[in-house]
Design a protein around this motif. Structure first.
Motif, PDB file in Angstrom:
ATOM      1  N   GLN A  27       0.870  -1.174   0.000  1.00 37.62           N
ATOM      2  CA  GLN A  27       0.000   0.000   0.000  1.00 37.62           C
ATOM      3  C   GLN A  27       0.907   1.224   0.000  1.00 37.62           C
ATOM      4  O   GLN A  27       1.700   1.421   0.917  1.00 37.62           O
ATOM      5  N   VAL A  28       0.808   2.024  -1.064  1.00 32.33           N
ATOM      6  CA  VAL A  28       1.740   3.146  -1.235  1.00 32.33           C
ATOM      7  C   VAL A  28       1.039   4.496  -1.318  1.00 32.33           C
ATOM      8  O   VAL A  28       1.676   5.504  -1.619  1.00 32.33           O
ATOM      9  N   ASP A  36      -2.553   3.671  -5.367  1.00 38.02           N
ATOM     10  CA  ASP A  36      -2.776   3.243  -3.979  1.00 38.02           C
ATOM     11  C   ASP A  36      -1.972   1.995  -3.618  1.00 38.02           C
ATOM     12  O   ASP A  36      -1.510   1.856  -2.503  1.00 38.02           O
ATOM     13  N   PHE A  37      -1.853   1.071  -4.588  1.00 42.19           N
ATOM     14  CA  PHE A  37      -1.203  -0.210  -4.331  1.00 42.19           C
ATOM     15  C   PHE A  37      -0.273  -0.599  -5.464  1.00 42.19           C
ATOM     16  O   PHE A  37      -0.549  -0.309  -6.623  1.00 42.19           O
ATOM     17  N   VAL A  86      -4.207   0.651  -8.786  1.00 44.97           N
ATOM     18  CA  VAL A  86      -3.307  -0.491  -8.573  1.00 44.97           C
ATOM     19  C   VAL A  86      -2.377  -0.579  -9.777  1.00 44.97           C
ATOM     20  O   VAL A  86      -2.830  -0.591 -10.917  1.00 44.97           O
ATOM     21  N   ILE A  87      -1.082  -0.641  -9.503  1.00 45.00           N
ATOM     22  CA  ILE A  87      -0.097  -0.839 -10.561  1.00 45.00           C
ATOM     23  C   ILE A  87       0.575  -2.183 -10.321  1.00 45.00           C
ATOM     24  O   ILE A  87       1.033  -2.477  -9.210  1.00 45.00           O
ATOM     25  N   SER A 109       5.475  -1.010   7.300  1.00 42.79           N
ATOM     26  CA  SER A 109       4.098  -1.152   7.768  1.00 42.79           C
ATOM     27  C   SER A 109       3.092  -1.233   6.626  1.00 42.79           C
ATOM     28  O   SER A 109       1.895  -1.319   6.870  1.00 42.79           O
ATOM     29  N   ASN A 110       3.551  -1.208   5.392  1.00 42.76           N
ATOM     30  CA  ASN A 110       2.619  -1.097   4.274  1.00 42.76           C
ATOM     31  C   ASN A 110       2.481  -2.358   3.425  1.00 42.76           C
ATOM     32  O   ASN A 110       1.870  -2.325   2.373  1.00 42.76           O
TER      33      ASN A 110
END
Length: 121
Positions: A27-28, A36-37, A86-87, A109-110
């Motif tokens: 999760q970025v 987002d991901f 999402v990539i 943590s992601n």
């Protein structure tokens, strides 16, 4: 419409069923505004990388989620599929080790837990 987390998990599931290894979901959204991901996976060889990417595109398109853009299909050493929130990064093992994009984007943590079906087999 699928939420971005749900989409990331769905993509990871498709990749897992097709034989991808080292599947990682990050999760970025707190680190970048571009997505987002990230879903990151490895194929055994060039053909596997291409097949994995094509399978994700095909399965999601069938569910009404078309890819916005893809890059790297010709060389199939690092294929990127852009689903906006999402990539997807599908790597050849050498490129995965060399670029190590998890190092750049993982903050401790992601990482999203994904239980690979292969681990149960």
């Amino acid at each position: 419409m699928m939420k971005s987390r749900e989409l990331a998990l769905k993509i990871a599931e498709v990749l897992d069923k097709k034989g991808a290894t080292d599947i990682t979901i990050l999760q970025v959204d707190h680190l970048t505004s571009i997505t987002d991901f990230f879903v990151i996976a490895t194929g055994r060889n060039v053909q596997a990388v291409r097949t994995l990417a094509e399978d994700v595109e095909e399965k999601l398109d069938a569910e009404g989620v078309p890819v916005r853009r893809h890059e790297g299909m010709n060389e199939s050493r690092w294929v990127v599929l852009d689903y906006a929130h999402v990539i997807v990064h599908v790597f050849h093992p050498e490129e995965r080790a060399y670029y190590n994009i998890e190092r750049l984007w993982m903050d401790g943590s992601n990482q999203i837990t994904f239980e690979a079906a292969q681990a149960d087999a």
